[in-house]
Design a protein around this motif. Structure first.
Motif, PDB file in Angstrom:
ATOM      1  N   SER A   8       0.392  -1.055  -0.103  1.00 11.46           N
ATOM      2  CA  SER A   8       0.220  -0.489  -0.263  1.00 11.46           C
ATOM      3  C   SER A   8       0.544   1.451   0.298  1.00 11.46           C
ATOM      4  CB  SER A   8      -0.854   0.021   1.391  1.00 11.46           C
ATOM      5  OG  SER A   8      -0.372   0.204   2.326  1.00 11.46           O
ATOM      6  N   GLN A   9       2.194   1.245   0.643  1.00 14.17           N
ATOM      7  CA  GLN A   9       3.163   2.725   0.456  1.00 14.17           C
ATOM      8  C   GLN A   9       4.031   2.434  -0.740  1.00 14.17           C
ATOM      9  OE1 GLN A   9       4.829   0.566   3.785  1.00 14.17           O
ATOM     10  NE2 GLN A   9       3.964   2.072   5.518  1.00 14.17           N
ATOM     11  N   ILE A  10       3.103   1.511  -1.854  1.00 12.69           N
ATOM     12  CA  ILE A  10       4.323   1.649  -3.181  1.00 12.69           C
ATOM     13  C   ILE A  10       3.131   2.175  -3.946  1.00 12.69           C
ATOM     14  CG2 ILE A  10       5.325   0.037  -4.855  1.00 12.69           C
ATOM     15  CD1 ILE A  10       6.296  -1.938  -2.200  1.00 12.69           C
ATOM     16  N   GLY A  11       2.626   1.063  -4.252  1.00 15.69           N
ATOM     17  CA  GLY A  11       0.664   1.366  -4.705  1.00 15.69           C
ATOM     18  C   GLY A  11       1.975   0.603  -6.005  1.00 15.69           C
ATOM     19  N   GLY A  12       0.970  -0.498  -5.886  1.00 14.58           N
ATOM     20  CA  GLY A  12       0.493  -2.063  -6.265  1.00 14.58           C
ATOM     21  C   GLY A  12      -0.262  -2.247  -8.323  1.00 14.58           C
TER      22      GLY A  12
END
Ligand code: SAM
Length: 362
Positions: free
Chosen positions: A358-362
Motif C-alpha cells: 500500500s505504501q508502494i502502489g500496487g
C-alpha cells in the motif's frame, strides 16, 4: 540511489550524454528518447501512487490499525505529478496507471485524471481501485478521460469479503461495478483477486461465473511478500496453475489468448467462447524479463521494481528547482539501474522490499 547497483553504475554509459548527442538539447525540455534499461527492457508503463491511505485493511496488505501515513507536505501535488508524468512521456512512457493506497480517497482525483489525460503521447490512462467509491466516481472519471480500470475484489460472499478486507462493503463494490458498466469509454473492466491458499479455492467457480455473466475480465494474482504484517509464506500462495486446474477440472478447458510480450497476465478464454480469465503469477512464473514498469510513490520516490530496496528521489530535486532536463536525467539513470529480477524464489537471498504494497502502489 543508495548502495545497490553502484558497482553497475560505473558500467552504464551516461545515458543523458548519449541522448544529448541524438536529441535536440533544449534546456528545460525533455528530449524524446527511449527509456531503456541495461537489460534492454523498454520502459513504457508508469504506476503512480497518489496516496498511501486506504479505506480498506486487506489482511495481505495493511495491518488492521493502518500504517503511519505520510505527512501531507511530503505528498506530491497534482501539478508535480503531472510534471513528472509529462517528462516521462517525453522519454518513452505511454501508459500510466494511478494507484495507492486507495486512489479514489484522494480529494479531486478526477481533476488529476483530467490533467494527465491532456498529456500528448499518452496512450492509456488507467486506475486500480477497491471500487468502493465507484458508485459516485465512475461517471466523473469517465468524463475526465480515464480509459481503463482494475477493480480489486477477493470474495463475492459478504462475510468472506469482510474477513479479507476488514470492511463490510461488498455491496458498495458490486454497485460500483454496475455503475462502471454504464461508461463504455472505460474498458476493459478487470477484476483482480489475490490468490491465497485456503481462501481463494472456494470461490474460483463463482468468479468464473462472474467473468462469463458480466463484461469483466477476472484475474487472479498470486499473494506476494509485500504485506505490512510480514505474514507471507510460500505455502499460502495459491498458484495460477492450481486455479487453472480447478477451472479446467470443474468447468471446461481454457484456450490461451495471445498477449503482448510485456503483459503480466496469462490470458485465457473459456472453450465455449464465453468469458475471459487471467493469471498473474509473479511468484510461480516471474515475468521480470519482460517487465516494462516503473513506480512513483506518493512521496515522489521512483522505484524500478516492486521489490526494490532503493528508491530515487524526484521530489527533493524538483522542489529544489531542478529543470525538466535534470529530472529526465534522474529517470534515465534510475532506469539504467533497474533490477534484473526479483528474488522471491532465491531462498535466503530474498530481502523484503523497503515498503509494503500500500505504501508502494500496487
Ligand atoms: N486500493 C487499490 C486496490 O485495492 O486496488 C489500489 C492499491 S492495492 C495495493 C493494488 C493491488 O495490490 C490490489 O489488487 C491488491 O489486492 C494487491 N495487493 C496488495 N497486497 C498484495 C500482496 N501482498 N500480494 C499480492 N497482491 C497484493
Amino acid at each position: 540511489m543508495t548502495d545497490q547497483g553502484s558497482s553497475r553504475r560505473a558500467q552504464v554509459t551516461s545515458i543523458s550524454e548519449q541522448l544529448r548527442e541524438i536529441g535536440e538539447d533544449v534546456d528545460g525540455i525533455p528530449m524524446s528518447g527511449p527509456l531503456v534499461d541495461s537489460y534492454d527492457r523498454r520502459i513504457k508503463n508508469l504506476r503512480i501512487s497518489i496516496t498511501d491511505k486506504c479505506n480498506f485493511r486487506c489482511v495481505y496488505c495493511m495491518p488492521a490499525e493502518g500504517l503511519p501515513w505520510l505527512p501531507r507536505a511530503e505528498i506530491l501535488t497534482y501539478e508535480e505529478i503531472t510534471r513528472l508524468a509529462q517528462i516521462l512521456t517525453g522519454i518513452g512512457v505511454t501508459q500510466i496507471r494511478l494507484t495507492g493506497g486507495e486512489p479514489l480517497v484522494r480529494r479531486d482525483v478526477t481533476e488529476l485524471v483530467r490533467m494527465l489525460h491532456g498529456i500528448s503521447g499518452l496512450e492509456s490512462l488507467s486506475l486500480t481501485t477497491n471500487g468502493v467509491l465507484l458508485g459516485k466516481l465512475a461517471g466523473p472519471l469517465a468524463e475526465a478521460g480515464l480509459t481503463r480500470i482494475n477493480v480489486s475484489l477477493d470474495s463475492l460472499v459478504r462475510e468472506r469479503f469482510a474477513e479479507m478486507t476488514r470492511r463490510d462493503q461488498l455491496e458498495q463494490v458490486l454497485a460500483g461495478l454496475e455503475t462502471l458498466e454504464r461508461y463504455p469509454s472505460i474498458s476493459p473492466i478487470k477484476i483482480n483477486a489475490v490468490a491465497m491458499r485456503g481462501f481463494t479455492e472456494a470461490e474460483v467457480l463463482d468468479f468464473a461465473a462472474l467473468a462469463r455473466r458480466k463484461p469483466y475480465v477476472v484475474r487472479w494474482i498470486e499473494f506476494m511478500p509485500l504485506d505490512a504484517d510480514g505474514n507471507w509464506e510460500r505455502e499460502r500462495v495459491l498458484t495460477g496453475a492450481e486455479i487453472k486446474a480447478i477451472l479446467e477440472r470443474d468447468l471446461m478447458p481454457l484456450v490461451p489468448i495471445d498477449a503482448e510480450a510485456s503483459s503480466t497476465s496469462r490470458r485465457y478464454r473459456f472453450a465455449d467462447g464465453v468469458g475471459e480469465v487471467g493469471f498473474i503469477n509473479p511468484v510461480s512464473e516471474p515475468f521480470c524479463a519482460t517487465c516494462n514498469r516503473i513506480r512513483l510513490t506518493a512521496d515522489g520516490q521512483l522505484r524500478t521494481c516492486l521489490f526494490s530496496i532503493d528508491e530515487w528521489d524526484l521530489r527533493g530535486p524538483m522542489r529544489a528547482g531542478a529543470s525538466d532536463r535534470e529530472l529526465a536525467d534522474i529517470f534515465l539513470e534510475a532506469v539504467a539501474h533497474k533490477e534484473k529480477k526479483h528474488q522471491i524464489n532465491e531462498g535466503e537471498q530474498f530481502q523484503r522490499a523497503s515498503r509494503s504494497m500500500s505504501q508502494i502502489g500496487g
